[in-house]
Design an enzyme around this catalytic site. Structure first.
Site, mmCIF file in Angstrom:
data_model
loop_
_atom_site.group_PDB
_atom_site.id
_atom_site.type_symbol
_atom_site.label_atom_id
_atom_site.label_comp_id
_atom_site.label_asym_id
_atom_site.label_seq_id
_atom_site.Cartn_x
_atom_site.Cartn_y
_atom_site.Cartn_z
ATOM 1 N N HIS A 13 0.873 -1.193 0.000
ATOM 2 C CA HIS A 13 0.000 0.000 0.000
ATOM 3 C C HIS A 13 0.901 1.231 0.000
ATOM 4 O O HIS A 13 1.467 1.600 1.024
ATOM 5 C CB HIS A 13 -0.905 0.011 1.234
ATOM 6 C CG HIS A 13 -1.921 1.111 1.208
ATOM 7 N ND1 HIS A 13 -3.263 0.892 1.448
ATOM 8 C CD2 HIS A 13 -1.811 2.435 0.981
ATOM 9 C CE1 HIS A 13 -3.923 2.027 1.364
ATOM 10 N NE2 HIS A 13 -3.056 2.992 1.082
ATOM 11 N N ASP A 247 1.234 2.627 3.540
ATOM 12 C CA ASP A 247 0.374 3.794 3.317
ATOM 13 C C ASP A 247 1.194 5.075 3.384
ATOM 14 O O ASP A 247 0.663 6.117 3.784
ATOM 15 C CB ASP A 247 -0.796 3.834 4.306
ATOM 16 C CG ASP A 247 -1.922 4.737 3.817
ATOM 17 O OD1 ASP A 247 -1.891 5.145 2.643
ATOM 18 O OD2 ASP A 247 -2.825 5.054 4.615
HETATM 19 O O1 DOR Z 1 -3.895 9.577 5.388
HETATM 20 C C1 DOR Z 1 -4.151 9.206 4.258
HETATM 21 N N1 DOR Z 1 -3.536 9.749 3.184
HETATM 22 N N2 DOR Z 1 -5.076 8.267 4.071
HETATM 23 C C2 DOR Z 1 -5.504 7.911 2.852
HETATM 24 O O2 DOR Z 1 -6.357 7.069 2.771
HETATM 25 C C3 DOR Z 1 -4.989 8.604 1.651
HETATM 26 C C4 DOR Z 1 -3.672 9.177 1.888
HETATM 27 C C5 DOR Z 1 -3.223 10.155 0.830
HETATM 28 O O3 DOR Z 1 -3.355 9.859 -0.358
HETATM 29 O O4 DOR Z 1 -2.720 11.221 1.193
HETATM 30 ZN ZN ZN Z 2 -3.535 4.973 1.399
#
Ligand code: DOR
Ligand code: ZN
Length: 343
Positions: A13, A247
């Protein structure tokens, strides 16, 4: 000196953005990981296979010629996504999954799904063609408390979906609660989860430690300590369907330190070191390799990587910022000591 050698990991991710910003961050991920699932929430989002192929080319063009890093592309699901796009994705060898964002749940998700019923044919096509469904697991109903959005998603969206599509492989992305950890650990074989470093290392107090902390703001939002402990237990348990997904979500410093700061934490700079810290604190370093390098590949049906990486136990200071196109980017734990070092 203590060191550990691990199967080269994959990041299941990752947000790398586009253009100059991407050129600034992609190398950090390519250095540590063999492959990464690339999130499609650009502006505008990556909704077609052609766009995914073009985006992949732009990523590869940012990397040195001899690099072996493989971006694994995803499609952003909208209520207009056609079933033919899913069939094309299956044949593309470029697109590996489709990403469900509830409309308005997070960064660049305005074109996401308002009602999951409306994408039923696409879910059927994903199940039929064996592509994975990656879910941002929150509801957006403004009457639901922000800390309860994941739990309500489980009850109102995920459980009915698993019932209805028993052959669909679903990744519950960036889980943050004991409810999600319990469900994945004891749930059906077609359900897996990714876990980020920040949700393992911080609880929600970190958002307000001595003042408002925009660099700790991400979505799903950090949760209470009991939830953090539950996901630490899940990540370090050796469960075969729980794996690494950083992430890592870079935003320019001025867009985070703002009256309406963006959600997202940049962890790609030292991702493996952050996870090593968590696993070491739990006395579970022996479980890190499978979490980072085996379980995700197995669930995605990809071969495990053959080469290795080395982490050494050595203190270094995480920089206050790194370049991000013409802007600056503040990494997670900027200015703090990191106890592991990627070699
Ligand atoms: O904190 C986040 N940032 N959560 C997400 O789901 C998307 C991500 C982003 O693209 O900045
Ligand atoms: Zn994400």
């Amino acid at each position: 000196m203590q060191s550990i050698i691990l199967t080269r990991p994959d990041d299941f991710h990752l947000h790398v953005r586009d253009g100059e910003a991407m050129a600034s961050v992609i190398q950090a991920s390519a250095r540590q990981f063999a492959r990464a699932i690339i999130m499609p929430n650009l502006n505008p989002p990556v909704v077609t296979v052609h766009q995914a192929i073009d985006y992949r080319e732009r990523i590869l063009a940012c990397l040195p010629k001899n690099t072996s890093f493989m971006p694994l592309m995803t499609l952003f699901l909208t209520e207009q996504t056609g079933v033919s796009e899913i069939a094309m994705a299956r044949d593309s060898d470029v697109v590996f999954a489709a990403k469900y964002y509830p409309a308005g749940a997070t960064t660049n998700s305005e074109n996401g799904v308002r009602s999951i019923e409306r994408i039923s044919p696409v879910l059927e096509a994903l199940e039929e063609h064996g592509l994975l469904l990656l879910m941002h697991g929150e509801v957006t109903d403004p009457s639901v408390d922000i800390f309860d959005r994941e739990k309500v998603f489980i009850d109102t969206v995920l459980l009915p979906l698993l019932e209805r599509f028993p052959g669909l492989r679903v990744v519950f992305e960036h889980i943050t609660t004991s409810d999600a950890a319990d469900l994945v650990m004891h749930g059906p074989e077609n359900l897996a989860a990714t876990i980020t470093p920040q949700h393992l290392l911080l609880n929600r107090n970190a958002l307000f430690a001595g003042g408002l902390r925009p660099h700790h703001y991400c979505l799903p939002i950090l949760k209470a300590e009991a939830h953090r402990l539950a996901i630490v237990n899940a990540a370090t348990s050796g469960h075969p369907r729980i794996f690494l997904g950083t992430d890592s979500a870079p935003h320019a410093r001025h867009l985070k330190e703002s009256v309406c700061g963006c959600a997202g934490i940049y962890t790609a700079l030292n991702a493996m070191e952050l996870y090593a810290d968590v696993f070491e604190n739990e006395g579970k370093l022996d479980k890190l390799e499978a979490f980072a390098g085996h379980h995700g590949a197995d669930f995605y049906g990809l071969p495990r990587n053959k080469d290795t990486i080395t982490l050494i136990k050595e203190d270094w200071t995480i920089p206050e910022s790194v370049p991000f196109g013409a802007d600056k980017l503040v990494p997670f734990r900027a200015g703090e000591i990191c106890h592991w070092k990627f070699q």
